[in-house]
Design an enzyme around this catalytic site. Structure first.
Site, PDB file in Angstrom:
ATOM      1  N   CYS A  42       0.845  -1.199   0.000  1.00  0.00           N
ATOM      2  CA  CYS A  42       0.000   0.000   0.000  1.00  0.00           C
ATOM      3  C   CYS A  42       0.884   1.254   0.000  1.00  0.00           C
ATOM      4  O   CYS A  42       1.991   1.255   0.527  1.00  0.00           O
ATOM      5  CB  CYS A  42      -0.901  -0.003   1.241  1.00  0.00           C
ATOM      6  SG  CYS A  42      -2.083   1.373   1.256  1.00  0.00           S
ATOM      7  N   ASP A  44       0.421   3.754   1.715  1.00  0.00           N
ATOM      8  CA  ASP A  44       0.371   4.349   3.065  1.00  0.00           C
ATOM      9  C   ASP A  44       1.775   4.704   3.567  1.00  0.00           C
ATOM     10  O   ASP A  44       2.672   3.851   3.565  1.00  0.00           O
ATOM     11  CB  ASP A  44      -0.303   3.346   4.023  1.00  0.00           C
ATOM     12  CG  ASP A  44      -0.690   3.996   5.344  1.00  0.00           C
ATOM     13  OD1 ASP A  44       0.210   4.555   6.016  1.00  0.00           O
ATOM     14  OD2 ASP A  44      -1.880   3.949   5.691  1.00  0.00           O
ATOM     15  N   ARG A  46       2.946   5.018   6.345  1.00  0.00           N
ATOM     16  CA  ARG A  46       3.384   4.368   7.580  1.00  0.00           C
ATOM     17  C   ARG A  46       3.900   2.949   7.349  1.00  0.00           C
ATOM     18  O   ARG A  46       4.246   2.248   8.293  1.00  0.00           O
ATOM     19  CB  ARG A  46       2.227   4.332   8.588  1.00  0.00           C
ATOM     20  CG  ARG A  46       1.719   5.718   8.961  1.00  0.00           C
ATOM     21  CD  ARG A  46       0.368   5.619   9.651  1.00  0.00           C
ATOM     22  NE  ARG A  46      -0.659   5.087   8.751  1.00  0.00           N
ATOM     23  CZ  ARG A  46      -1.925   4.837   9.120  1.00  0.00           C
ATOM     24  NH1 ARG A  46      -2.304   5.075  10.352  1.00  0.00           N
ATOM     25  NH2 ARG A  46      -2.784   4.371   8.238  1.00  0.00           N
TER      26      ARG A  46
HETATM   27 CO    CO Z   1      -3.430   1.151   3.021  1.00  0.00          CO
END
Ligand code: CO
Length: 214
Positions: A42, A44, A46
């Site tokens: 992903c 993302d 993080r």
């Molecule tokens: Co995600």
């Protein structure tokens, strides 16, 4: 200092730290890449691929998008997988989702996300395929976690649908395809229990491209 300008300072410090250990570091890295892993994860911020895997520059070929999807009509990921498997000879493909994935969460709710609608539709399709199991989970957070896991597994299946992957898979057993989930709350990676060969053989008659043995 302006945080944007700081990036270039960080970069210089990083270069110095690498050269302090090995003066030839960048010269050697620039010669070639021979990564053993293709990581599909992903976007993302993080979930940093190399960092959480403890692997260095040159060791992981990386593709990231919203909710780690492998979409058959996506030229981008098709090019990444083909380049990774055929040219870099990568034998291990990892699809890594993560709990608390915003893309998966958005797909679980009836929300108009504009441009994202068609992308998130692929996660809604995963829900549809596994509707019986998911509707049977009462706890909403557990259901959310399970959809994250099932989404990873279905993306692994999507890799097995690709023609050149099938060609190599049936002939050599490679690439091995691995399903992982990263837990934002403790930083740990979890390998999902997935028997892709068995799952795919149950649906092979649908997706088999009848690729002849060479
Ligand atoms: Co995600």
């Amino acid at each position: 200092m302006d945080p944007y300008v700081q990036i270039f300072e960080n970069n210089k410090a990083w270069v110095q730290s690498k050269l302090a250990v090995d003066k030839q570091f960048f010269r050697n890295l620039a010669k070639d890449q021979k990564p053993h892993y293709l990581y599909i994860g992903c976007s993302d911020s993080r979930v940093p691929a190399n960092v959480m895997m403890g692997l260095d520059e040159g060791e992981v070929f990386v593709h990231r998008n919203v909710a780690n999807l492998v979409v058959g009509a996506d030229n981008n990921i098709n090019a990444v997988i083909q380049f990774g498997v055929e040219f870099l000879k990568i034998q291990h493909i990892i699809v890594c989702g993560h709990y608390d994935c915003g893309g998966v969460k958005a797909a679980m709710h009836p929300t108009d996300m504009g441009q994202l609608n068609s992308w998130l539709q692929h996660i809604r399709d995963v829900y549809r395929i596994h509707q019986k199991e998911l509707d049977g989970i009462e706890d909403s957070h557990r259901k959310y976690d399970r959809l994250v896991e099932l989404n990873v597994i279905e993306q692994c299946v999507n890799i097995a649908k690709i023609d050149h992957v099938q060609r190599k898979w049936f002939k050599t057993g490679y690439p091995k395809i691995h399903a992982w989930v990263y837990d934002l709350h403790n930083g740990l990676l979890k390998e999902l229990d997935m028997n892709l060969e068995a799952y795919f053989s149950s649906i092979r008659k649908i997706y088999d491209l009848n690729i002849p043995d060479e």
